[in-house]
Design a protein around this motif. Structure first.
Motif, PDB file in Angstrom:
ATOM      1  N   GLY A 277       0.795  -1.216   0.000  1.00  0.00           N
ATOM      2  CA  GLY A 277       0.000   0.000   0.000  1.00  0.00           C
ATOM      3  C   GLY A 277       0.832   1.273   0.000  1.00  0.00           C
ATOM      4  N   ILE A 278       2.038   1.213   0.553  1.00  0.00           N
ATOM      5  CA  ILE A 278       2.877   2.412   0.589  1.00  0.00           C
ATOM      6  C   ILE A 278       3.890   2.444  -0.548  1.00  0.00           C
ATOM      7  CG2 ILE A 278       2.625   2.725   3.065  1.00  0.00           C
ATOM      8  CD1 ILE A 278       5.286   1.392   3.482  1.00  0.00           C
ATOM      9  N   GLY A 279       3.745   1.549  -1.514  1.00  0.00           N
ATOM     10  CA  GLY A 279       4.526   1.682  -2.737  1.00  0.00           C
ATOM     11  C   GLY A 279       5.736   0.798  -2.868  1.00  0.00           C
ATOM     12  N   VAL A 280       5.916  -0.217  -2.003  1.00  0.00           N
ATOM     13  CA  VAL A 280       7.031  -1.137  -2.178  1.00  0.00           C
ATOM     14  C   VAL A 280       6.789  -1.981  -3.425  1.00  0.00           C
ATOM     15  CG1 VAL A 280       8.354  -3.015  -1.114  1.00  0.00           C
ATOM     16  CG2 VAL A 280       7.457  -1.162   0.292  1.00  0.00           C
ATOM     17  N   TRP A 300      16.776  -3.792   3.133  1.00  0.00           N
ATOM     18  CA  TRP A 300      16.286  -3.227   1.870  1.00  0.00           C
ATOM     19  C   TRP A 300      16.134  -1.726   2.039  1.00  0.00           C
ATOM     20  CZ3 TRP A 300      11.660  -0.591   0.785  1.00  0.00           C
ATOM     21  CH2 TRP A 300      11.427  -0.328  -0.569  1.00  0.00           C
ATOM     22  N   GLU A 301      16.493  -0.979   1.007  1.00  0.00           N
ATOM     23  CA  GLU A 301      16.310   0.464   0.974  1.00  0.00           C
ATOM     24  C   GLU A 301      15.615   0.824  -0.326  1.00  0.00           C
ATOM     25  OE1 GLU A 301      19.845   2.650   1.522  1.00  0.00           O
ATOM     26  OE2 GLU A 301      20.223   1.946   3.565  1.00  0.00           O
ATOM     27  N   GLY A 302      14.626   1.669  -0.215  1.00  0.00           N
ATOM     28  CA  GLY A 302      13.886   2.074  -1.401  1.00  0.00           C
ATOM     29  C   GLY A 302      12.912   3.193  -1.070  1.00  0.00           C
ATOM     30  N   TRP A 303      12.162   3.594  -2.085  1.00  0.00           N
ATOM     31  CA  TRP A 303      11.231   4.707  -1.958  1.00  0.00           C
ATOM     32  C   TRP A 303       9.834   4.207  -1.628  1.00  0.00           C
ATOM     33  CZ3 TRP A 303      11.892   9.993  -2.252  1.00  0.00           C
ATOM     34  CH2 TRP A 303      13.174  10.425  -2.570  1.00  0.00           C
ATOM     35  N   ILE A 304       9.130   4.989  -0.826  1.00  0.00           N
ATOM     36  CA  ILE A 304       7.718   4.731  -0.539  1.00  0.00           C
ATOM     37  C   ILE A 304       6.922   5.957  -0.959  1.00  0.00           C
ATOM     38  CG2 ILE A 304       8.225   3.147   1.344  1.00  0.00           C
ATOM     39  CD1 ILE A 304       7.547   5.391   3.287  1.00  0.00           C
ATOM     40  N   ARG A 305       5.628   5.765  -1.133  1.00  0.00           N
ATOM     41  CA  ARG A 305       4.788   6.833  -1.650  1.00  0.00           C
ATOM     42  C   ARG A 305       3.465   6.881  -0.907  1.00  0.00           C
ATOM     43  NH1 ARG A 305       4.169   4.893  -7.687  1.00  0.00           N
ATOM     44  NH2 ARG A 305       3.363   7.028  -7.880  1.00  0.00           N
ATOM     45  N   ARG A 316      12.970   8.028   0.988  1.00  0.00           N
ATOM     46  CA  ARG A 316      13.691   6.766   0.878  1.00  0.00           C
ATOM     47  C   ARG A 316      13.834   6.185   2.282  1.00  0.00           C
ATOM     48  NH1 ARG A 316      16.957   4.388  -2.999  1.00  0.00           N
ATOM     49  NH2 ARG A 316      18.502   2.934  -2.176  1.00  0.00           N
ATOM     50  N   VAL A 317      13.423   4.945   2.489  1.00  0.00           N
ATOM     51  CA  VAL A 317      13.406   4.320   3.806  1.00  0.00           C
ATOM     52  C   VAL A 317      14.186   3.015   3.742  1.00  0.00           C
ATOM     53  CG1 VAL A 317      11.173   5.346   4.355  1.00  0.00           C
ATOM     54  CG2 VAL A 317      11.263   3.049   3.394  1.00  0.00           C
ATOM     55  N   GLY A 318      14.528   2.521   4.924  1.00  0.00           N
ATOM     56  CA  GLY A 318      15.160   1.218   5.067  1.00  0.00           C
ATOM     57  C   GLY A 318      14.266   0.300   5.883  1.00  0.00           C
ATOM     58  N   ILE A 319      14.086  -0.945   5.444  1.00  0.00           N
ATOM     59  CA  ILE A 319      13.190  -1.898   6.093  1.00  0.00           C
ATOM     60  C   ILE A 319      13.952  -3.190   6.331  1.00  0.00           C
ATOM     61  CG2 ILE A 319      11.025  -3.189   5.915  1.00  0.00           C
ATOM     62  CD1 ILE A 319       9.972  -1.041   4.060  1.00  0.00           C
ATOM     63  N   VAL A 320      13.873  -3.696   7.562  1.00  0.00           N
ATOM     64  CA  VAL A 320      14.470  -4.985   7.917  1.00  0.00           C
ATOM     65  C   VAL A 320      13.409  -5.813   8.627  1.00  0.00           C
ATOM     66  CG1 VAL A 320      16.847  -4.186   8.039  1.00  0.00           C
ATOM     67  CG2 VAL A 320      15.405  -3.961  10.039  1.00  0.00           C
ATOM     68  N   TRP A 321      13.355  -7.086   8.300  1.00  0.00           N
ATOM     69  CA  TRP A 321      12.428  -8.034   8.915  1.00  0.00           C
ATOM     70  C   TRP A 321      13.117  -8.742  10.066  1.00  0.00           C
ATOM     71  CZ3 TRP A 321       7.371  -9.513   7.241  1.00  0.00           C
ATOM     72  CH2 TRP A 321       6.917  -8.869   6.086  1.00  0.00           C
ATOM     73  N   LEU A 928      28.410  33.938 -17.358  1.00  0.00           N
ATOM     74  CA  LEU A 928      29.260  33.002 -18.084  1.00  0.00           C
ATOM     75  C   LEU A 928      28.747  31.586 -17.892  1.00  0.00           C
ATOM     76  CD1 LEU A 928      31.896  32.895 -19.778  1.00  0.00           C
ATOM     77  CD2 LEU A 928      33.096  32.401 -17.646  1.00  0.00           C
ATOM     78  N   GLY A 929      28.623  30.843 -18.968  1.00  0.00           N
ATOM     79  CA  GLY A 929      28.171  29.456 -18.909  1.00  0.00           C
ATOM     80  C   GLY A 929      29.323  28.478 -19.091  1.00  0.00           C
ATOM     81  N   ARG A 930      29.179  27.309 -18.490  1.00  0.00           N
ATOM     82  CA  ARG A 930      30.180  26.243 -18.594  1.00  0.00           C
ATOM     83  C   ARG A 930      29.518  24.985 -19.127  1.00  0.00           C
ATOM     84  NH1 ARG A 930      35.373  28.420 -17.759  1.00  0.00           N
ATOM     85  NH2 ARG A 930      35.278  29.915 -16.049  1.00  0.00           N
ATOM     86  N   LEU A 931      30.204  24.327 -20.054  1.00  0.00           N
ATOM     87  CA  LEU A 931      29.664  23.117 -20.656  1.00  0.00           C
ATOM     88  C   LEU A 931      29.866  21.930 -19.714  1.00  0.00           C
ATOM     89  CD1 LEU A 931      28.271  22.426 -23.353  1.00  0.00           C
ATOM     90  CD2 LEU A 931      30.482  21.581 -24.158  1.00  0.00           C
ATOM     91  N   ALA A 932      28.843  21.089 -19.589  1.00  0.00           N
ATOM     92  CA  ALA A 932      28.893  19.943 -18.673  1.00  0.00           C
ATOM     93  C   ALA A 932      28.066  18.811 -19.263  1.00  0.00           C
ATOM     94  CB  ALA A 932      28.384  20.327 -17.286  1.00  0.00           C
ATOM     95  N   ARG A 933      28.169  17.659 -18.611  1.00  0.00           N
ATOM     96  CA  ARG A 933      27.411  16.474 -19.001  1.00  0.00           C
ATOM     97  C   ARG A 933      26.657  15.954 -17.782  1.00  0.00           C
ATOM     98  NH1 ARG A 933      28.194  13.722 -23.556  1.00  0.00           N
ATOM     99  NH2 ARG A 933      30.279  14.616 -23.793  1.00  0.00           N
ATOM    100  N   TRP A 934      25.422  15.525 -17.968  1.00  0.00           N
ATOM    101  CA  TRP A 934      24.588  15.082 -16.854  1.00  0.00           C
ATOM    102  C   TRP A 934      24.139  13.639 -17.053  1.00  0.00           C
ATOM    103  CZ3 TRP A 934      19.666  13.417 -17.907  1.00  0.00           C
ATOM    104  CH2 TRP A 934      19.109  13.801 -19.138  1.00  0.00           C
ATOM    105  N   GLU A 935      23.886  12.988 -15.915  1.00  0.00           N
ATOM    106  CA  GLU A 935      23.353  11.630 -15.888  1.00  0.00           C
ATOM    107  C   GLU A 935      22.360  11.535 -14.735  1.00  0.00           C
ATOM    108  OE1 GLU A 935      23.814   9.068 -17.853  1.00  0.00           O
ATOM    109  OE2 GLU A 935      25.426   9.864 -19.127  1.00  0.00           O
ATOM    110  N   PHE A 936      21.294  10.778 -14.949  1.00  0.00           N
ATOM    111  CA  PHE A 936      20.324  10.578 -13.880  1.00  0.00           C
ATOM    112  C   PHE A 936      20.964   9.796 -12.737  1.00  0.00           C
ATOM    113  CE2 PHE A 936      16.905  11.253 -17.134  1.00  0.00           C
ATOM    114  CZ  PHE A 936      16.297  12.321 -16.477  1.00  0.00           C
ATOM    115  N   CYS A 937      20.720  10.233 -11.513  1.00  0.00           N
ATOM    116  CA  CYS A 937      21.236   9.537 -10.340  1.00  0.00           C
ATOM    117  C   CYS A 937      20.405   8.287 -10.074  1.00  0.00           C
ATOM    118  CB  CYS A 937      21.206  10.441  -9.110  1.00  0.00           C
ATOM    119  SG  CYS A 937      22.300  11.864  -9.218  1.00  0.00           S
ATOM    120  N   VAL A 938      21.056   7.260  -9.557  1.00  0.00           N
ATOM    121  CA  VAL A 938      20.366   6.023  -9.222  1.00  0.00           C
ATOM    122  C   VAL A 938      19.639   6.231  -7.903  1.00  0.00           C
ATOM    123  CG1 VAL A 938      20.623   3.575  -8.743  1.00  0.00           C
ATOM    124  CG2 VAL A 938      22.121   4.691 -10.413  1.00  0.00           C
ATOM    125  N   SER A 939      18.343   6.108  -7.927  1.00  0.00           N
ATOM    126  CA  SER A 939      17.536   6.277  -6.720  1.00  0.00           C
ATOM    127  C   SER A 939      17.211   4.955  -6.078  1.00  0.00           C
ATOM    128  CB  SER A 939      16.248   7.039  -7.042  1.00  0.00           C
ATOM    129  OG  SER A 939      16.547   8.332  -7.527  1.00  0.00           O
TER     130      SER A 939
END
Length: 939
Positions: A277-280, A300-305, A316-321, A928-939
């Motif tokens: 129910g909370i999105g696991v 386990w670590e992951g996102w809940i909603r 982002r929460v951590g759950i242990v049984w 002044l602008g600077r050129l860069a490269r971006w990548e999505f972070c691992v969530s």
């Protein structure tokens, strides 16, 4: 007027201080004269006829020997330092250099001699006249001493009347009745000692507060963070030492007891329904690969909603049984049977809450009354399981309300407990983290076989099979990175009081050849998966018993005094068994150090912390401690966003943004007008003037709404200046009537949602037409050129409406390569030619040929007229939330958030235009602008 008495210190002939240049010149002359050795020629030892005069020759050599000895002494003294300057920087106290007692014992004799030579007065606390403030403290200490003597007298009288009840050794066996914990209600912290009670009215101290308050900058007393007094950063300079300790040698530890812990108990189907129910994710609940997590041997670590409404992501929460002793094969079979029963409709399902009754243990059955009673009996026989959920305190109230909402509709119902002030935690990262933990945590029930393997067999070529967590734990002394252990492994066992093994001793390291043979075998088999016992950390009674049985420091010192010299006290049956839970997590990036998370009772954190901080590492030194800034630094160097600062799409992240926005605005307002940035006059090129949005903030309203009217800007500034106070006031406006079992002060006051429906989107897909326009996702940014991005820097995509400007930026990303003929047209200069001569030759060649000699200089540099300007506001895609110099990579990097809808499909565009995920970073207040490269972070 001349001084009446003798001078206490040596005075220079001129009382006026000479300029620094004169001081340096005098020191240079002194050093050079000390290094010069006077000599005498041998001409005087020769007569006119050339005969040698022995006596004159001997006197000349005697003079030279004395001159050399005097020069050696003068040179040594001229370059020597004071005694207090021989102390390491982290122990140096310049203002107390006149006090010999402030210097280590090995240097006190030398310091006393220097004080005597300089005629410097020494300080004695007994003879010093107290100041008015000290006099008040002395009077208060005298009164407290009298009260203490009276209290001791009463205790002695009571002890004579009832012998044995006040003996600390006998009081250990007395277990008072524990306070019953109310379910589904917020917990209150325990009453602090009387002398510290007034300082914790509106906040709570961490267990290690007294340790950190002496060594770190804390949050202001009237401005706690998440209702805790949290250390921000150590008082000494620690940016580079923290990087080295966390990645190269040593380790860094944090007291993370402010992380909230929630206990959940119920039957397994209800717990799985709550997590769903909370999105696991569904595969975590029914998949075979995640069976170890559900059994209780992994974390386990992951996102809940959220469950209802727009289902925004919370945190982002951590759950242990809690460990389930049933075999893994039976668990997998039962999981399949539950899935089949669920398809047939016989398994318990999540139903809406009934109108009457609590509904615990109830189920609607159409077979009749007998069938319903049989179902109720079967439900009562089902074993109840427990799990712990750890969540950041900034999102605790939101997570708590969502869990309560989902738990009430489960059948059977699930019990939820607030364990914030019962369970503390310590996080430690670095190559020496495992060694330091092994030296501080001594299992209380370790077998003789494991102890023998730990002490002797590791140094020899012997190996004994081990199985339980207590036996496996000492075998990990050779581990230098917790990431090499099984993924999210969990170890639960009991330890003895660390004060009985204080001061800790260095753990003997195994032989390299033996460790290479035995450690891979242990990690591949990992016996605790089959021999793990049920951790006592999940039992509240055992947690409270361990806290109550902690002996006083006086009793510990008495037992240590009775022990043999160089030995530890012998264990007794009355010693507390402290339950601990160890979690080893891997970094979300490919390379990096893993992290150990230690869970233990709240009152037991401080003894473990002292043993951990004073453990002598085998590589030298002691573990370092860190604050909130060091936590952000380590996350940044691992390429991982830090919660909540790097997640403005969540409620907690947006509240952090408001706090930082107000702080930056106050800093800007405190600056004089001549020294602060005028945002309206920022030149963006091509006739554009003025900063986009508020220059001191990450203006997400401006990103999604575009240029706003003056009225809207004024309202936004008022909203941002109000900050968390206004948010809290808005949250407390409705004030619904409190429930019967909940006090008015316990009502959670959640922060308001971010405006414009801004929300977080973890792990966004590359191309999806249904991405909301206000979805944010964190990205990792790497600069391709020079530059130093900081917070609130603007992130642009490549220009979309100006092809000429886009071509200029692409040319910077792909510089032209020199042809083979041009490369060999002119021979390279010799190696011995100096740099200035090479520059002159290149300039002459460029003037003669009419072009630049090297192909790199053909590209325009930052600040030149040909350098392309920044794109328009339509190409603004986000803001930088964290930026700094990465010591591990040797370059500047940043973490920011971008609107996913504006960068969706960047992969396909990059393949065609050779601009894969390129962006432009511009500092707030600069053009002044600077050129860069971006990548999505691992969530």
């Amino acid at each position: 007027m001349a001084p009446s008495g003798p001078l206490k210190r040596k005075q220079s002939p001129h009382h006026s201080n000479p300029p620094p240049s004169a001081k340096r010149a005098a020191k240079r002359v002194k050093t050079s004269s000390a290094r010069n050795i006077l000599a005498q020629t041998s001409d005087k030892a020769l007569s006119k006829n050339g005969d040698l005069d022995v006596s004159a020759f001997v006197k000349a050599r005697e003079f030279e020997i004395k001159a050399m000895a005097a020069s050696m002494g003068a040179s040594k003294n001229s370059l020597s330092t004071r005694a207090f300057q021989q102390v390491p920087k982290d122990l140096r106290r310049r203002t107390a250099s006149h006090n010999v007692k402030r210097v280590p014992k090995r240097l006190r004799a030398r310091a006393a001699k220097e004080m005597k030579e300089d005629n410097a007065p020494t300080v004695t606390a007994r003879r010093r006249k107290p100041t008015p403030h000290q006099r008040l403290r002395l009077e208060k200490a005298k009164k407290l001493k009298e009260l203490g003597a009276l209290t001791k007298k009463k205790r002695a009288a009571a002890k004579t009347q009832k012998p044995g009840e006040t003996d600390p050794e006998k009081m250990v066996a007395i277990v008072p009745r524990s306070r019953k914990l109310k379910k589904d209600t917020l917990a209150k912290p325990a009453n602090p000692p009387a002398k510290f009670r007034k300082r914790q009215v509106h906040k709570q101290w961490l267990p290690t507060h007294l340790y950190h308050a002496k060594r770190a900058h804390m949050t202001p007393p009237k401005e706690p963070l998440w209702r805790f007094a949290i250390p921000l950063t150590p008082t000494d300079k620690c940016y580079r030492p923290t990087h080295r300790a966390a990645s190269l040698r040593g380790c860094v530890a944090w007291d993370t007891s402010y992380i909230s812990t929630i206990g959940i108990e119920g039957v397994e189907p209800s717990l799985l329904g709550l997590l769903k129910g909370i999105g696991v994710e569904e595969n975590m609940l029914v998949g075979k690969r995640e069976a170890k997590w559900r059994r209780g041997t992994r974390g386990w670590e992951g996102w809940i909603r959220e469950r209802d409404g727009e289902r925004m992501w919370i945190s982002r929460v951590g759950i242990v049984w809690c460990f389930d002793a049933s075999p893994a094969e039976d668990q997998g079979k039962s999981g399949q049977e539950r899935q089949i029963d669920k398809e047939k409709g016989t398994e318990l399902e999540t139903e809406p809450e009934p109108k009457s009754g609590d509904g615990e243990g109830m189920e609607v059955n159409l077979a009749g009354k007998d069938g319903a009673e049989q179902v109720v009996k079967q439900e009562k026989k089902r074993p109840r399981r427990k799990l712990l959920m750890r969540v950041h305190p900034s999102a605790f109230l939101q997570v708590w309300s969502e869990i309560l909402k989902v738990a009430k509709i489960q059948r059977p119902q699930v019990m939820v407990e607030d364990l914030r002030f019962e369970i503390g935690s310590i996080e430690i990262v670095g190559p020496g983290s495992t060694e330091a933990l092994i030296g501080a945590l001594h299992p209380s029930q370790a077998s003789e076989q494991a102890a023998r393997v730990t002490a002797k067999n590791l140094a020899e070529d012997e190996w004994v099979d081990v199985g339980s967590a207590e036996e496996v734990w000492p075998q990990l002394a050779a581990v230098t990175n917790p990431a090499c252990l099984p993924t999210n492994v969990m170890l639960g066992f009991n330890i003895s009081d660390p004060r009985l093994h204080y001061p800790p001793r260095t753990v003997p390291q195994p032989v390299f050849e033996v460790a290479n043979e035995t450690l891979p075998e242990l990690l591949s088999s990992w016996p605790p998966d089959q021999a793990q016992a049920t951790p006592d950390m999940f039992d509240r009674t055992k947690r409270l018993t361990a806290s109550r049985q902690l002996a006083s420091q006086k009793a510990i010192n008495r037992r240590k005094g009775e022990a043999l010299p160089g030995g530890y006290p012998n264990p007794t049956p009355k010693d507390p068994k402290i339950p601990v839970l160890l979690l080893a997590s891997r970094p979300r990036t490919k390379n990096g150090q893993g992290t150990w998370t230690l869970l233990l009772p709240w009152d037991c954190v401080l003894p473990v912390w002292y043993s951990l901080m004073h453990y002598p590492l085998s590589t030298g030194g002691n573990p370092r401690f860190g604050g909130l800034q060091e936590k952000k630094q380590v996350s940044f160097e691992q390429g991982v966003p830090w919660f909540p600062g790097d997640y403005p799409g969540t409620k907690a992240g947006y509240q952090w943004e408001l706090m930082e926005r107000e702080r930056k605005k106050q800093e800007w307002e405190r600056r004089p007008k001549g020294k602060r940035t005028e945002w309206d006059k920022v030149d963006l090129g091509e006739g554009r003037k003025g900063e986009l949005g508020m220059g001191w903030a990450c203006d997400w309203d401006r990103l999604f709404q575009g240029p706003s009217s003056p009225a809207r800007t004024e309202a936004a500034e008022k909203y941002s200046s109000a900050g968390p106070e206004k948010a809290a006031a808005d949250a407390t406006k409705p004030a619904p009537p409190p429930p019967k079992d909940q006090q008015p002060e316990q009502i959670p006051t959640e922060a308001p949602n971010p405006p414009l429906k801004i929300h977080h989107l973890p792990n966004p897909p590359s191309t999806t037409p249904l991405i909301p326009p206000t979805a944010l996702s964190p990205v990792h940014i790497t600069l391709l050129t020079a530059g130093h991005p900081t917070r609130s820097a603007r992130i642009y995509r490549l220009p979309t409406s100006n092809p000429e400007m886009r071509a200029k930026w692409l040319a910077l990303a792909n510089p032209p390569k020199a042809s083979k003929g041009a490369r060999h047209s002119r021979p390279p200069p010799p190696k011995h030619v100096p740099q200035h001569a090479r520059v002159a030759n290149n300039l002459a060649a460029s003037l003669l040929s009419g072009s630049v000699a090297s192909p790199e200089t053909a590209l325009p540099k930052a600040g030149e007229k040909e350098y392309p300007p920044v794109p328009d506001e339509v190409d603004l895609i986000g803001f930088v939330t964290t930026g700094n110099y990465h010591l591990g990579e040797g370059r500047c990097e940043a973490i920011g958030n971008v609107a996913v809808a504006r960068v969706a499909g960047a992969d396909e565009e990059g393949k065609q235009a050779n601009a894969r995920k390129l962006c432009i970073i511009r500092e707030a207040g600069q053009g002044l602008g600077r050129l860069a490269r971006w990548e999505f972070c691992v969530s």
